[in-house]
Design an enzyme around this catalytic site. Structure first.
Site, mmCIF file in Angstrom:
data_model
loop_
_atom_site.group_PDB
_atom_site.id
_atom_site.type_symbol
_atom_site.label_atom_id
_atom_site.label_comp_id
_atom_site.label_asym_id
_atom_site.label_seq_id
_atom_site.Cartn_x
_atom_site.Cartn_y
_atom_site.Cartn_z
ATOM 1 N N PRO A 2 0.825 -1.219 0.000
ATOM 2 C CA PRO A 2 0.000 0.000 0.000
ATOM 3 C C PRO A 2 0.857 1.267 0.000
ATOM 4 O O PRO A 2 1.838 1.354 0.726
ATOM 5 C CB PRO A 2 -0.793 -0.104 1.311
ATOM 6 N N GLU A 3 0.474 2.223 -0.845
ATOM 7 C CA GLU A 3 1.151 3.505 -0.916
ATOM 8 C C GLU A 3 0.136 4.595 -0.540
ATOM 9 O O GLU A 3 -0.948 4.267 -0.080
ATOM 10 C CB GLU A 3 1.714 3.719 -2.325
#
Ligand SMILES: [Zn+2]
Length: 297
Positions: A2-3
């Site tokens: 996840p960013e």
């Protein structure tokens, strides 16, 4: 992994649902989640607290509690924070937020469980178990995140700010973008997408950008992140949003994971190289490799 868009999606979905809710109980099922602090210590500190806000800094989720403390969570590689209906509140006619299959998978990877005062639960699931959580006093938050770079969706993220951070650096642009000390929240996906949008080769030395490149890259980073937000984040591997559902950004990539497929701009094949140990996708025709020697700092 996840960013920013994935973490921000979770944050925007969950914030209105859990703001003002009291945490009746926190159960940590994996001691590693709070290490080196004993899980029991965090459980005790969080129980009975009211959630004032769910915020984000870089890729960190900030669960602000009453009493002046914040539970900081990082999803790392495969963590998810999902709101589920508690067992006792499931209405069979409406179904659950998680489908049966999804729910049993999530249960297997459950690392921590918050029981809320409305009967719902917040689950931190994490197959690879790199995710983490720690409590911090609110007055220590600033110092804790002092070394984290500029928020790319804030007004602080100007072409000049980008240029100042890149000045004199010989590291490739791809590595520069991945460094959380420069720009917070950009990871492998959105670095590739931003460099393509800016038409800059990932191996260009960061310090070789001219003002027009800095402007192009600033705009490209913002556009790439906003595309991710529009499509609810990317679910290449394990990412699920705050409702336990997949994002759609993986179907919208311009170059990332598209080796050999046609470039959306010129139609030539997308190439893959490894930079800083990370798979990097780009168009060898469209993305210009800057070669000017960086100025000394
Ligand atoms: Zn191209």
């Amino acid at each position: 992994m996840p960013e920013l868009p994935e973490v921000e999606t979770v944050c925007r979905q969950l914030e209105p649902e859990i703001e003002g809710r009291r945490i009746e109980r926190l159960e940590v099922l994996d001691e590693r989640w709070t290490r080196p602090v004993p899980a029991a210590e965090v459980e005790l500190a969080v129980a009975g607290r009211t959630i004032e806000e769910l915020g984000r800094r870089g890729k960190y989720l900030l669960l602000e509690l009453d009493g002046g403390q914040t539970l900081v969570m990082h999803l790392r590689m495969t963590g998810n924070l999902v709101l589920v209906e508690g067992e006792e509140t499931i209405d069979p006619s409406e179904g659950m937020r998680l489908y049966e299959g999804e729910r049993s998978t999530s249960e297997r990877h459950l690392r921590a469980r918050f029981e809320l005062d409305d009967g719902r639960e917040l689950w931190f699931t994490d197959p690879r178990r790199f995710g983490e959580a720690f409590l911090i006093d609110d007055d220590g938050l600033g110092a804790r995140f002092a070394k984290l770079g500029v928020e790319p969706l804030s007004t602080d993220f100007t072409p000049e700010a980008l240029g100042e951070r890149a000045a004199g650096r010989t590291a490739p642009l791809k590595s520069f973008l991945l460094d959380q000390a420069h720009i917070a929240g950009v990871g492998n996906i959105y670095a590739d997408e931003a460099l393509f949008r800016a038409r800059l080769h990932p191996l260009s030395p960061a310090g070789s950008m001219k003002p027009e490149h800095q402007l192009a890259l600033r705009d490209a980073v913002v556009e790439a992140l906003e595309a991710g937000l529009t499509h609810g984040g990317a679910s290449i591997d394990d990412y699920r949003d705050g409702r336990g559902e997949k994002g759609g950004m993986q179907n919208e990539f311009l170059v990332h994971t598209r080796e050999g497929e046609p470039c959306p701009n010129c139609g030539g094949p997308i190439a893959r190289i490894v930079v800083s140990g990370r798979s990097t996708y780009y168009c060898p025709t469209c993305q210009v490799r800057l070669r000017k020697r960086p100025r000394r700092r």
